[in-house]
Scaffold this active site. Structure first.
Site, PDB file in Angstrom:
ATOM      1  N   ASP A 196       1.007  -1.220   0.062  1.00  0.00           N
ATOM      2  CA  ASP A 196      -0.023   0.131   0.012  1.00  0.00           C
ATOM      3  C   ASP A 196       1.045   0.970  -0.004  1.00  0.00           C
ATOM      4  OD1 ASP A 196      -1.542   2.296   0.599  1.00  0.00           O
ATOM      5  OD2 ASP A 196      -3.018   0.854   1.969  1.00  0.00           O
ATOM      6  N   TYR A 221      -5.669  11.416  -3.494  1.00  0.00           N
ATOM      7  CA  TYR A 221      -5.993  12.496  -2.702  1.00  0.00           C
ATOM      8  C   TYR A 221      -4.821  12.868  -1.836  1.00  0.00           C
ATOM      9  CZ  TYR A 221      -8.258   9.098   0.568  1.00  0.00           C
ATOM     10  OH  TYR A 221      -8.483   8.236   1.377  1.00  0.00           O
ATOM     11  N   ARG A 370       0.169  15.222  14.034  1.00  0.00           N
ATOM     12  CA  ARG A 370       0.859  14.684  12.715  1.00  0.00           C
ATOM     13  C   ARG A 370       1.017  15.838  11.642  1.00  0.00           C
ATOM     14  NH1 ARG A 370      -1.827  10.049   8.817  1.00  0.00           N
ATOM     15  NH2 ARG A 370      -3.318  12.006   8.476  1.00  0.00           N
TER      16      ARG A 370
HETATM   17  C1  LIG Z   1      -5.435   6.855   3.177  1.00  0.00           C
HETATM   18  C2  LIG Z   1      -5.191   5.613   3.068  1.00  0.00           C
HETATM   19  C3  LIG Z   1      -6.047   4.684   2.788  1.00  0.00           C
HETATM   20  C4  LIG Z   1      -7.493   5.153   2.160  1.00  0.00           C
HETATM   21  O1  LIG Z   1      -8.267   4.239   1.674  1.00  0.00           O
HETATM   22  P1  LIG Z   1      -9.735   4.724   0.880  1.00  0.00           P
HETATM   23  O2  LIG Z   1     -10.161   3.455   0.564  1.00  0.00           O
HETATM   24  O3  LIG Z   1      -9.363   5.677   0.060  1.00  0.00           O
HETATM   25  O4  LIG Z   1     -10.642   5.639   1.931  1.00  0.00           O
HETATM   26  C5  LIG Z   1      -5.802   3.013   2.668  1.00  0.00           C
HETATM   27  N1  LIG Z   1      -4.706   2.891   3.245  1.00  0.00           N
HETATM   28  C6  LIG Z   1      -3.650   3.492   3.489  1.00  0.00           C
HETATM   29  C7  LIG Z   1      -2.458   2.976   4.194  1.00  0.00           C
HETATM   30  C8  LIG Z   1      -3.890   4.988   3.792  1.00  0.00           C
HETATM   31  O5  LIG Z   1      -2.991   5.884   4.296  1.00  0.00           O
END
Ligand SMILES: *Cc1c(COP(=O)(O)O)cnc(C)c1O
Length: 411
Positions: A196, A221, A370
């Protein structure tokens, strides 16, 4: 380092990105330290969204799917993300949310590993990653989620591990995993990897191909400045694309969606991981956000991020040293992303008092302050001033005032 205002200004004079701030719409009275959660608005996006709404939607109407290539946007925009993460253009697709992409890829990856039952991740991973893995495991036959602390992950890999799923840069601590050796260790154990990149893409250099990564997801985003709720991206290594299937086999991932056939035939390559009709306006918002990266050297971005971090730490030590802020982000640049986090028992009201003074960072439960350090639109003077305001808030204890204690739905 002596973190004086003059020193900060000297760093700004030498900053190769100093002019970039003008490409963003940022209020003059705000120091925006939350680009790791919602990137700032690029000026180019205002014109691009205006065009998308008035000309493309308003005038061209449904013809836009062909004439303005709405239909090709997920692949076209994916190809623009590819160089930021060390991928080939056809290995990245913009679609759905991070959560949905995690689900699709966890199922797809584990189906390639039919004799293995374990999904390995770490405790404290971003909640949606853990929740989605649990949801996916519940649908698979007898799959278990195993969580291991960062240092024990390589040892926990074994003949049962189907997939190692990790977040590259931790959303709270900012700590960064060493992607290449962990991926290699997973492969040696016969496991696949899913990374991720939500806090990595557009923040630090990433080289998925050089690290041998199989699957990845990331957020549109945050550092990519795609706008609130912008679609996410997914990555599938070239040679795996023809072997995997999306469990959400929607019509947009069909080889020939406009033949309207009853039987499902997956599209060639990564496009099979599309599901339904994409949110075109949001896709185009992400595309204009990415235009700010087209001539960017991510190594130079990381160099500035490290310098912003060093100034922040030096200034906090000098200005706020007596107030018990505990730095929880690794100080070695190669071991972190592009945000900085401190632990303090009163982080929530302090974060609210900072926002009232125009310093927008955020709070992460239970006790973390943060601050996102986004090199494209922050100056060294911003950092100096933000810490000065933090110092004033801590000295005066204004954060104790009742209005800062009020809980909010979103933090
Ligand atoms: C911001 C973030 C998400 C966001 O997931 P959405 O499905 O877009 O809400 C997922 N994983 C991590 C590690 C993040 O920092």
């Amino acid at each position: 380092m002596i973190a004086t205002l003059d020193h900060a200004r000297a760093l700004d004079t030498a900053d190769p990105f100093a002019e970039r701030r003008d490409q963003f719409t940022l209020p003059d009275d705000i120091i925006y330290l939350d680009g790791n959660s919602l990137g700032a608005l690029p000026k180019a996006t205002i014109a691009a969204q205006q065009d998308a709404v008035t000309r493309q939607w308003g005038t061209d109407l449904i013809r836009s799917w062909n004439n303005n290539d709405w239909i090709g946007a997920p692949q076209r925009i994916g190809a623009k993300i590819a160089p930021l993460i060390g991928a080939k253009p056809h290995e990245v697709l913009v679609t759905d949310s991070v959560s949905v992409n995690l689900f699709k890829l966890i199922i797809a990856a584990t189906q390639l590993q039919s004799d293995r039952r374990q999904i390995l991740t770490e405790p404290g991973n971003f909640p949606t990653d853990l929740y989605t893995a649990n949801g996916a495991a519940g649908l698979l036959a007898e799959h278990v989620i195993q969580t291991e602390q960062a240092g024990d992950l390589a040892d926990a890999l074994g003949p049962e591990t189907a997939l190692m799923m990790l977040t590259h840069v931790h959303y709270k601590t900012g700590e960064r995993h060493d992607m290449e050796p962990l991926t290699t260790a997973a492969h040696e154990a016969g496991a696949l990897t899913l990374w991720d990149l939500s806090h990595s893409a557009g923040a630090i250099p990433v080289d998925l191909n050089a690290s041998g990564v199989d699957f990845a997801v990331g957020c549109g985003y945050k550092y990519l400045n795609g706008g609130p709720g912008a679609p996410a991206f997914l990555f599938i290594r070239e040679d795996l694309q023809e072997r995997v299937r999306s469990p959400l086999s929607g019509w947009m991932g069909h080889a020939a969606p406009f033949e309207f056939r009853d039987d499902y035939v997956p599209a060639p390559g990564i496009s099979r991981f599309l599901c339904g009709t994409p949110p075109v306006l949001s896709l185009l918002g992400l595309e204009s956000g990415l235009s700010l990266f087209h001539d960017i050297d991510m190594t130079a971005v990381a160099t500035k991020s490290a310098a912003l971090f060093d100034l922040f730490v030096a200034r906090v030590t000098e200005r706020c040293g007596v107030h018990g802020l505990e730095l929880i982000t690794p100080s070695e640049a190669a071991r972190r992303g592009s945000h900085i986090s401190y632990r303090h028992p009163n982080s929530w009201p302090i974060s609210q008092a900072l926002i009232e003074r125009g310093v927008i960072g955020d709070f992460r439960a239970p006790d973390i302050l943060r601050f996102g350090l986004t090199p494209l639109y922050l100056s060294f003077e911003d950092i100096w001033r933000a810490v000065e305001i933090l110092g004033e808030i801590l000295d005066s204890e204004i954060w104790r005032e009742e209005r800062f204690a009020e809980a909010a739905l979103v933090t």
